[in-house]
Structures are given as C-alpha cells and as structure tokens.
Scaffold this motif. Structure first.
Motif, short mmCIF file in Angstrom:
data_model
loop_
_atom_site.label_atom_id
_atom_site.label_comp_id
_atom_site.label_asym_id
_atom_site.label_seq_id
_atom_site.Cartn_x
_atom_site.Cartn_y
_atom_site.Cartn_z
N MET A 116 0.83 -1.19 0.00
CA MET A 116 0.00 0.00 0.00
C MET A 116 0.87 1.25 0.00
O MET A 116 1.92 1.30 0.63
CB MET A 116 -0.86 -0.03 1.27
CG MET A 116 -1.85 1.08 1.37
SD MET A 116 -3.45 0.39 1.84
CE MET A 116 -4.17 1.75 2.66
N PHE A 147 0.30 4.86 1.37
CA PHE A 147 -0.67 5.49 2.25
C PHE A 147 -0.88 6.96 1.87
O PHE A 147 -0.02 7.59 1.27
CB PHE A 147 -0.21 5.39 3.70
CG PHE A 147 -0.27 4.00 4.24
CD1 PHE A 147 -1.36 3.57 4.98
CD2 PHE A 147 0.76 3.10 3.99
CE1 PHE A 147 -1.43 2.28 5.45
CE2 PHE A 147 0.70 1.80 4.47
CZ PHE A 147 -0.39 1.40 5.20
N GLN A 148 -2.03 7.46 2.27
CA GLN A 148 -2.35 8.85 1.97
C GLN A 148 -1.30 9.78 2.58
O GLN A 148 -0.88 10.75 1.96
CB GLN A 148 -3.73 9.19 2.52
CG GLN A 148 -4.18 10.56 2.09
CD GLN A 148 -5.59 10.87 2.54
OE1 GLN A 148 -6.10 10.25 3.47
NE2 GLN A 148 -6.21 11.81 1.89
N SER A 149 -0.87 9.46 3.80
CA SER A 149 0.17 10.29 4.44
C SER A 149 1.56 9.79 4.09
O SER A 149 2.54 10.26 4.64
CB SER A 149 -0.02 10.27 5.95
OG SER A 149 0.18 8.96 6.43
N TYR A 150 1.62 8.80 3.19
CA TYR A 150 2.84 8.12 2.72
C TYR A 150 3.45 7.22 3.77
O TYR A 150 4.07 6.24 3.43
CB TYR A 150 3.91 9.11 2.23
CG TYR A 150 3.38 10.12 1.26
CD1 TYR A 150 2.33 9.80 0.42
CD2 TYR A 150 3.89 11.41 1.20
CE1 TYR A 150 1.80 10.71 -0.46
CE2 TYR A 150 3.37 12.33 0.31
CZ TYR A 150 2.32 11.97 -0.51
OH TYR A 150 1.80 12.87 -1.37
N ALA A 151 3.27 7.56 5.09
CA ALA A 151 3.79 6.71 6.15
C ALA A 151 5.25 6.33 5.93
O ALA A 151 5.64 5.19 6.11
CB ALA A 151 2.92 5.45 6.31
N VAL A 152 6.05 7.28 5.52
CA VAL A 152 7.49 7.06 5.41
C VAL A 152 8.06 7.13 6.82
O VAL A 152 7.83 8.10 7.53
CB VAL A 152 8.13 8.11 4.49
CG1 VAL A 152 9.64 8.04 4.56
CG2 VAL A 152 7.66 7.91 3.06
N PHE A 153 8.78 6.08 7.23
CA PHE A 153 9.28 6.03 8.61
C PHE A 153 10.27 7.17 8.87
O PHE A 153 11.34 7.21 8.25
CB PHE A 153 9.94 4.68 8.89
CG PHE A 153 9.03 3.51 8.63
CD1 PHE A 153 7.85 3.38 9.36
CD2 PHE A 153 9.32 2.58 7.68
CE1 PHE A 153 6.99 2.33 9.13
CE2 PHE A 153 8.46 1.51 7.43
CZ PHE A 153 7.29 1.40 8.16
N PRO A 154 9.91 8.09 9.78
CA PRO A 154 10.74 9.29 9.92
C PRO A 154 12.08 9.02 10.59
O PRO A 154 12.99 9.83 10.49
CB PRO A 154 9.87 10.21 10.78
CG PRO A 154 8.94 9.31 11.51
CD PRO A 154 8.74 8.11 10.65
N HIS A 155 12.22 7.87 11.28
CA HIS A 155 13.46 7.59 12.00
C HIS A 155 14.45 6.81 11.15
O HIS A 155 15.53 6.48 11.63
CB HIS A 155 13.16 6.85 13.31
CG HIS A 155 12.45 5.54 13.10
ND1 HIS A 155 11.26 5.42 12.43
CD2 HIS A 155 12.78 4.29 13.48
CE1 HIS A 155 10.88 4.16 12.42
NE2 HIS A 155 11.78 3.45 13.05
N GLY A 213 7.35 16.53 0.05
CA GLY A 213 6.17 15.68 -0.10
C GLY A 213 6.25 14.78 -1.31
O GLY A 213 5.97 13.58 -1.24
N ARG A 269 8.76 12.04 -0.69
CA ARG A 269 8.25 11.04 0.24
C ARG A 269 7.35 10.05 -0.48
O ARG A 269 7.38 8.86 -0.23
CB ARG A 269 7.42 11.72 1.32
CG ARG A 269 8.22 12.01 2.54
CD ARG A 269 7.31 12.54 3.58
NE ARG A 269 7.79 13.86 3.95
CZ ARG A 269 7.59 14.38 5.13
NH1 ARG A 269 6.89 13.74 6.01
NH2 ARG A 269 8.08 15.55 5.41
N ARG A 307 7.50 9.20 -3.56
CA ARG A 307 8.31 8.30 -4.38
C ARG A 307 8.94 7.21 -3.51
O ARG A 307 9.03 6.05 -3.91
CB ARG A 307 9.41 9.09 -5.09
CG ARG A 307 8.86 9.93 -6.22
CD ARG A 307 9.78 11.10 -6.53
NE ARG A 307 9.10 12.07 -7.37
CZ ARG A 307 9.09 12.01 -8.70
NH1 ARG A 307 9.72 11.05 -9.31
NH2 ARG A 307 8.43 12.91 -9.39
N ARG A 349 9.16 1.64 -1.87
CA ARG A 349 9.11 0.72 -0.74
C ARG A 349 8.06 -0.36 -0.96
O ARG A 349 8.24 -1.51 -0.57
CB ARG A 349 8.78 1.53 0.51
CG ARG A 349 8.75 0.77 1.78
CD ARG A 349 8.47 1.68 2.94
NE ARG A 349 7.08 2.12 2.95
CZ ARG A 349 6.58 2.92 3.87
NH1 ARG A 349 7.34 3.41 4.82
NH2 ARG A 349 5.32 3.27 3.84
N ALA A 350 6.94 0.03 -1.60
CA ALA A 350 5.89 -0.94 -1.84
C ALA A 350 6.24 -1.83 -3.05
O ALA A 350 6.02 -3.03 -3.02
CB ALA A 350 4.56 -0.23 -2.06
#
Lengths: 362, 275, 340
Positions: A80, A82-90, A137, A140, A142, A147-148
């Motif tokens: 998936m 995600f709408q917020s992209y859910a890119v792991f910030p850490h 944005g 992120r 991309r 990642r998916a």
C-alpha cells in the motif's frame, strides 16, 4: 481480462453504520483500477479490506483464486501507498525502501542492489542515504512507492496518493504513476475523489456512492454513458433538462425535452434501461455549440439568451437561458482566434445534436 | 518609558520577572546556605566552606536512605512507564466500552490529595491485609501517583505517531510484535525516556505518601524530614538539597530535550510543557 | 539488469513472474530542484484506527486488554483502598484491636469535637485563600507567556516555570521558613533597606505563611491549564472584537476572559483539591494557628492509633472538598458554555 481480485457480496459495518453494502467486482491482472467517489462513500474502507486492515462484515474477497479471509495484512501479496505516505521518519531513505526486505533472506549486497534499483525506478537514484524526515512531499511519495514496489506485490494499493500534492506536481505524478504501472505490469488499485484523476489514469473505474458501486466501466464509457444522473453529475459537468420519453415501434425513444423540443434517440442512449414516463435528459457542455455570426447550423438549433459568461482563458463557459427550460444550460466554447466572447444578455443560437443526449428515466 | 512599557506588554514583563524571582527564591538560597560557614541558616553569610558537603558522606543513615530512595524511584518509574504505555496506547488508538471511566480512574491520583492516597493504601495494607510496610509498599504508592504523568507524556507521543506508520510496517510484512519493536518503539522512545525521568524525579522527591508507607528503611525525604528538627543538622541538609536540586535540573533538562527531540522526529509542532 | 524475480517469502503462495524494469529518469520537476511540502490531510472513512493485522481480536477487545493492567492497578490500589477507608470509618478501634461492627461513633465524634470542625473549617479557608492567591497570581503569567512571548520561546518559559516545582518539596518548604522568619531573608533585607524598622511577624507561623508557601508550591498547576486555555483562543477573535469597536480592556473582559474560563476552573480545582491534603507546609511554617485537617488525619493514623477516626476525618474532608468543587463547577457551568 484475467481476473486477479474478485469481490463478492462484501459488506462492512462500523457499529450501526453500514459503510459498504454489497460490493461485487472483478479486478483484472495488470489493470489500473480506480475507486472513485465522494468522501464517505466507502472507497477507503474497501481498499483497506483488500489490504487486510479491515475485516469485512460479510462477503468474500478472492485474490489470485485464494480466499483472503483469515489472511492478515502482513501475509497478503498486496502493498500500500498510504495517503500520508507513512514514510518512517526515523529511518533513512534506503532503510525505508528496504524495510520489507528484512525477512527476505537476501544478502546485504543483494538488498542494496534491489534498493538502488527501486530508487532509480521512482527517480530517486542516489537518495538512499538521506534522512526520510528531510524529504519533500513529492519525494516522500516516491519513497513510499519504491518501498511498496520492491516487494513485487500482486497488487499495489494507493490511498489518495496525490491529494496532498499541489496541482502541478499532482499532474506530473499522474502520468508518472501511469507509466510506472505499465512498466511493472502490476495491478494498481487507486482510491481517489478526483474524477479527473481517475479518468486520466485508469483502465477502469468503479464509481461509488453510499457504500455501493454505482457504475463500473472504462473512462470513456463512464463519461459518455453514465448509468444515472448522479454518476453523470459526478463525472465532469452535465446539464439536465426535464423530459418525457416513450418507445416508438419498439426501437427508438421519442423524447419531449423542456426547452429543446421533440427528438428521437437510440436505445443505447438510455444506459439505465428505458422506462416509459418522465425523466431527465443529460447533455455535456462540450456537446452544445453556440453559433456565432455567419456560422451554419449542422444540427438542431434552439434560441436563447446569454445569462452568464465565465472566461477561463482557453475556454469560455456560457450559461444559456432557453425559453421553456427550468434551468440554464452550461456551454463550453474553445476561444479560437477571431471568435468573439459574447456579452451577457445578448441573444444566442444554441446548436445541439440528438446523438449526444443521454436519457435518464426517473 | 512607561508608554513604551505599556505598549510592549512591559508591565507584564516586569511582573513575569518578579514572579520568576518568587518561584526561584528558595532554590537560589539553597546553595548560599550550603556553602555558608555557619550552623545557623540566616543572613548575613559567614564565609565559604565545603564542610557540609563533606559531612554528607559520613552518615550511614543518609547513604542508606539515598539507596532506598533510588531503588524505589527506579522501580516505580519503570512500573509507571509500563502502565502508562498500556493506558496511552489504549486511549489514543482504541475505542472500547468503559474507556472514559477506566482512563479517568487512572488519572485520578493527579488531583487526589496525596494524604488520601497514603492513608487509603495504609488502611488496606496494614489494617486489612496485615502486611508489613516496606520499600514495596512505597513503590506501590509511587507507581500509582506517577502513572498519570507517564500517561500524559506518552499520550502525546502516541498522538504524534501517525497510525499509518504501523500499518505500513504490517503491510510490508512485519508482525504486530516486530512492528512495535522496529517502528513504534524507536518513535516513542523519547517519550518513554521523558516518562521514566519525570516519574523518577517525582518518586525521589515524594514525601507525604512515603511517610505513611515507608518501612524500616526510610526514603531520603523521610530522612530529611527527621533531620529538619535538629538545627545543627540543617547545613548538611542544605548541602544535600543543593545536590538534589542540581540532579533534578539535570534530569528535567534531559527529559525536556528528549521530549523535544521526539516531537521533532515525529515532525510535530511543539506545544510546550510536561503537563 | 534487475533481479526483480527474486522470490520474496511474503508472496510465496503466488507466482511472481520476473519483470524487466527499465530505469526511469528523474522527473523534470525534481531535476529543476522544485520540491513541495506535504500538507497532511487524512480522510479515514472508518472509525477504526487500530493496529490490526487483520483478523485477530476486535478493537474493543484489544483496547480493553491494553487498558486492563493500568486499569486494574488503579482499581486495586486506588478504588479498593478508598472503599476500605470508607469502610474503616464506620468501624472503631480500641488501642490496637479493631472492632468491625458498624458504628457512626467516629462521625459523631468528628462533628461534635470543636477542634476537628475548627481544623476542617480552617483547612477549607486556607485552601480557598491559597487557590485564590495562586490563580490570581498565575493568570498574568499564563497570559504573558501565551500573548507576549514569541512562539519559539514559549516552551522555554513553561520549562522555567515548571522547574522549581520538581525540586525537593520538603527543602523548598523549609526554605520558606528561612525566608519568612523573624530574622529571615525577607525581614533582614527589608530592614537593611530601611523599609521597616521592626521585623514583620505576621508572615511566619500562621495561616499567611501557609498561603504564601502553598501558592508557591502549586504555581505551575495553576499556570499550565490557564496557559493551555489561552493558547487555544483564536487570535482573530480578539481582532474581531477590536474591529467591532471594543477597546483593549473590554476585549479582554468580553472575549479573552470568558474563553479562558475552562482553564481557570481547571486551575482552581487542581489547586484547591490537593491543598486540603497537605500536612507538611502547615507543620513547618503554619505554627499552632496554621495546622490543618491533614495534620489531624496524619496524627490519628500514625500517632494516636485511631485509624477509624482518621478515616472518618479523611472521608469528611474529601466530601467537603468534592462538594465545594462540584459547586464551583456548577456555578461556572453557564459561564463556560457562554464562553464557548
């Protein structure tokens, strides 16, 4: 089309609220499929059911012939964005893209190679070492895509992936996503509330209202032959005029249209299925023409008055008041060289063609 | 001048500075008396000495109480943070029957007079269970009053954590357990550290409940309380207080830095404050 | 060449044919260095935000399971003990033996013995005075930090305000004794400056000292809720008021203050309720006229070994505080609704 996903009788309720009311659909292998509808229509819930984040209240979801009931999200061949992209910030960009490879059994070098390839595919080659929280944005998004896709899912799910981007970048990503889908050949399922976006990108679109699929068709068919007033109204702009219809010689439909008069249309111009009685006629703004001075009419002509002029640069939208029509008709005209922009209040000749009408029985 | 003051909120500035002086007055006095070469805690100051700090080391009762307090503070802060993690996650992520009352009850010690907490635990432990008082009974009480603070801090951590991050990890093939380890834990770690530090500080300083529940081994505040009666012991207490204040300030600064780092990492806006 | 065909465990049940993926170039916009910031919008149709791998427990069950440890802890170590105190207050104690027959003796004694009622009345008065002093002193600070401090400095100010609160409580109270004493810091400074000739005596070993010390101890508790309420006020409301013709002062009384009321009420409660339970401050700086009900409760439990009477006093104190708090909430209810 070889079906990859088949949804049958899917319903979902949250407490007393029924969000999905019996979804039936088949989604093909390698297809770019869109779930289009206004907010609250259940499209995101349907996507999350396919991903495995929600459990349907009833009905079945088959993926590649296998029933997905009881298969958790982490064991499904779907990924998936995600709408917020859910890119792991850490994590860094490379760690994000390689997140799902942790259990792949690949060696570090193989992983690194795959990550670099995936990054290259989304146009982020060389960005691997960057910190994720420092990305823009568009970048992120991309990363989320790479990642998916690196896991080679059977289906890529995209939850309003472009809604957070500004107009220019959104348009660019639309064509890029389309190109990427053709490249990898994976089934993409896109959730969007933007009808234009759905038309541009999709092979087929499911228009959803109130937890049901109102129409499932290819973009052209959806635009030209909407099965209901609501679909016609939601996809693009459509004028509606009250009309009475009756069947003549069991073949043609004779319509009495307020403001336009009597005409005959063919059966396939009534995609909802013909019923004797009153209804409405729909017509797109670009199917109507204003005849300027000296232009010859090729179709039928109605006489009215310019009630409003909206100038868009490349286009001018006119609202034409026709005697006998309860509502004004919107007409879009290309602004060609030498063609004047009419003033409000002047008389106008409106050309129309019976073949561009759609009839919706009430 | 006064026109300028009125325009820029200057009178409020002056008030704010005066208020800070009021807040910090006792803390500024502490080191003055701790280094003052006199057994009387009063002005004028008599001269500089480090004798009182040296005096701290030779008192077994004091070092014993420090040890007791440290054990209690570490245990309570770990327990409170674990309980706080559960409550914060349940509160931020899930809807369930009885949510309001359950989470409300957990937060009650924040407004309950401490003596009520102390008395009620004393009643249950001594009068009803007949169990002896010990460091464990203090730990039970301190965990109870530290948990609301842990919940408040960790709530903020969980709220600034985008749910779809966890879903993304699941989507990419991780189990709920490994998702917690790989995604959730690193992102809420600053909150956990802040919660541990705050709970530790509260427990280390708490007197009222400890006084009711302490067993044969008094905690540091209970020891200090017993010493406040003896005027000749006061300078040593001032020295001890100075060290405690310095330690608290260091711990709190660390906690604040962790809290801010956590917010920054999650990309959230700073809304300020622990409470 | 891309090794796209590597079998990934996750997709094991499905065949994934190898695919050739030509590298794509960086988009023109990215090349031009144009970047866009992401404004987050979330439209979740569902109410479910749980971390669910799909088909395990329902959300309600997971929530309950998580809330259970802290919830049970609070029930066992808070609710049950409070119930036990209530129960104990209806028992009686003769030296060390506990008589478990139901009796109203403790309450009779508490209400008839003038000392207890005197202490309770004084405690409520002192708590009231502390609350008023603390909140009145705290409001301008909260207002200052919210309206006059630059946004990036706000958390530093809040940090500065909270620090003294976290430093050794006992020693802080004791130092107030040093500050307020006959030869204390305040008196010697004032005398040194020639403002007063004789030391002030009304500031130590009485209720005044208790009020000053507790107003200091509870300062952050009052400032923070008011600050939070002030921060929530949409600044354009104040501009609207000015635009509609109100002056600065009237804008404050007609807009700012009503909107800050929820914070003020929270501050009042959060100061008033715990103040009743303090026995350290009265003992150290209150003198004989500054002792409060908590001192008596402590004495009954720890010195006189009359736990049931202490429990009854605790119950009476809690009930009085609760009733007064309820009264405050009810009295300000209309105000707060009007404010919203």
């Amino acid at each position: 089309m070889k079906p990859l996903i088949s949804l049958s009788g899917l319903t979902k309720s949250f407490g007393d609220v029924e969000v999905l009311k019996g979804i039936e659909a088949e989604i093909g292998e390698g297809e770019f499929f869109s779930l289009l509808g206004p907010s609250g229509c259940g499209k995101t819930t349907l996507l999350r059911i396919i991903a495995g984040f929600e459990t349907p209240t009833s009905g079945a979801l088959l993926l590649g012939g296998q029933n997905m009931a009881g298969v958790p999200a982490n064991k499904r061949p779907t990924n998936m964005v995600f709408q917020s992209y859910a890119v792991f910030p850490h994590l860094s960009v490379a760690q994000n893209v390689g997140f799902g490879l942790r259990r792949s059994g690949l060696s570090q070098t193989e992983k690194g190679k795959k990550i670099e390839e995936a990054l290259g595919m989304v146009g982020l080659a060389g960005y691997g070492g960057r910190a994720a929280h420092a990305l823009s944005g568009g970048q992120r998004q991309r990363v989320a895509l790479a990642r998916a896709l690196i896991l080679e899912p059977k289906v890529l799910l995209l939850d309003e992936p472009l809604s957070a981007l500004d107009k220019k970048l959104r348009e660019q990503m639309q064509s890029e996503l389309r190109r990427l889908q053709r490249q990898v050949g994976i089934t993409f399922i896109l959730v969007t509330h933007d009808q234009e976006e759905a038309l541009i990108m999709s092979d087929r679109i499911a228009v959803m209202f109130d937890g049901q699929i109102a129409q499932l068709a290819a973009p052209q068919e959806l635009y030209r032959r909407p099965v209901s007033r609501r679909v016609g109204d939601f996809i693009g702009v459509m004028n509606f005029l009250p009309a009475d219809g009756r069947l003549e010689e069991g073949r043609d439909i004779v319509l009495d249209i307020a403001g336009l008069g009597r005409t005959v249309v063919e059966q396939d111009q009534c995609p909802a299925g013909f019923v004797n009685g009153s209804g409405a006629v729909g017509v797109r703004p670009e199917s109507l023409q204003i005849l300027f001075e000296g232009e010859q009419a090729r179709g039928e002509v109605a006489k009215g008055e310019v009630a409003e002029v909206i100038y868009y640069g490349d286009m001018t939208y006119y609202e034409i008041a026709l005697p006998g029509a309860p509502e004004r008709l919107t007409v879009s005209m290309k602004n060609r060289a030498g063609r004047p922009v009419l003033e409000r209040g002047v008389a106008a000749r409106l050309e129309w063609d019976a073949s561009s009408l759609i009839y919706f029985p009430a | 001048m006064s026109a300028w003051l009125a325009k820029r909120g200057g009178w409020l500035w002056a008030y704010a500075v005066a208020y800070l002086v009021f807040l910090y007055a006792p803390i500024f006095l502490l080191p003055l008396f701790a280094f003052n070469d006199s057994t009387v805690i009063a002005f004028p100051l008599q001269g500089f000495t480090t004798e009182w700090f040296k005096g701290l080391t030779g008192v077994p009762a004091l070092t014993g109480s420090v040890k007791t307090s440290l054990i209690i503070a570490v245990t309570s802060s770990v327990l409170a943070t674990l309980l706080g993690l559960c409550a914060a996650r349940a509160g931020v992520r899930y809807r369930f029957p009885g949510k309001g009352p359950i989470l409300g009850l957990i937060m009650v010690p924040l407004v309950l007079p401490e003596i009520i907490v102390g008395v009620s635990l004393l009643v249950v432990i001594v009068s009803i269970l007949g169990a002896p008082l010990s460091s464990w009974t203090v730990i039970l009480g301190h965990t109870l009053i530290c948990t609301p603070f842990a919940v408040a801090i960790l709530n903020a951590s969980y709220q600034s954590l985008d749910t779809s991050l966890e879903e993304a990890a699941i989507d990419l093939g991780e189990t709920p357990a490994s998702t917690f380890r790989l995604v959730t834990l690193p992102l809420i770690m600053p909150g956990i550290v802040a919660s541990l530090l705050i709970s530790f500080t509260i427990s280390l300083d708490e007197f009222i409940i400890a006084f009711f529940l302490t067993g044969a081994e008094p905690t540091l505040p209970v020891y200090i309380w017993s010493q406040l009666r003896f005027p000749q012991k006061l300078p040593i207490i001032m020295a001890l207080g100075t060290i405690l204040v310095a330690a608290s300030v260091v711990l709190l600064t660390l906690a604040e830095i962790m809290r801010r780092r956590g917010l920054r990492r999650a990309g959230a806006k700073d809304t300020g404050g622990f409470l | 060449m891309i090794s796209w065909g590597v079998f990934h465990w996750k997709h094991a049940p499905f065949e994934s044919p190898p695919k050739l993926l030509p590298q794509c170039r960086k988009s023109p916009l990215e090349r031009a260095g144009v970047s866009h910031n992401l404004g987050r919008t979330t439209e979740h149709v569902s109410g479910d935000v749980g971390l669910s791998a799909g088909h395990g427990l329902s959300d309600a069950k997971k929530g309950l399971l998580l809330a259970a440890p802290p919830g049970l802890y609070a029930v066992l170590l808070l609710a049950v003990p409070l119930g036990a105190v209530l129960l104990l207050s209806f028992w009686s104690q003769d030296f060390l033996t506990l008589d478990r027959t139901f009796t109203l003796k403790n309450y009779r004694e508490a209400f008839t013995e003038p000392l207890y009622m005197l202490l309770l009345g004084r405690s409520l008065l002192i708590a009231g005075a502390v609350t008023i002093a603390t909140v009145v002193l705290a409001f301008p600070i909260a207002y200052f930090v919210s309206f006059y401090v630059r946004p990036e400095r706000k958390s530093l100010w809040i940090f500065l305000i909270t620090i003294p609160f976290w430093t050794s409580y006992l020693i802080r109270v004791f130092l107030w004794k040093v500050i307020l004493g006959y030869n204390g810091v305040l008196n010697s400074s004032l005398q040194g400056l020639g403002i007063i000739e004789e030391p002030l005596t009304f500031i130590l070993y009485n209720a005044n000292a208790v009020v000053i010390t507790l107003a200091h101890a509870f300062a952050p508790f009052a400032i923070l809720p008011i600050f939070v309420a002030l921060e929530k006020i949409d600044r354009s409301l104040l501009e609207a008021s000015r635009d509609l013709g109100e002056g600065k002062f009237r804008t404050f009384t007609r807009v700012t203050l009503p909107l800050a009321m929820p914070g003020v009420v929270a501050a009042i409660l959060i100061v008033f309720i715990p103040t009743i339970g303090d026995y350290v401050t009265p003992r150290l700086v209150g003198g004989p006229d500054g002792l409060m009900i908590a001192n008596m409760i402590q004495t009954q439990f720890l010195k006189l070994n009359n736990a049931p009477l202490g429990a009854a006093l605790a119950v009476i104190a809690m009930l009085s505080v609760s009733l007064i708090s309820l009264g405050i909430v009810l009295a300000t209810m209309r105000w707060m609704k009007g404010g919203k």
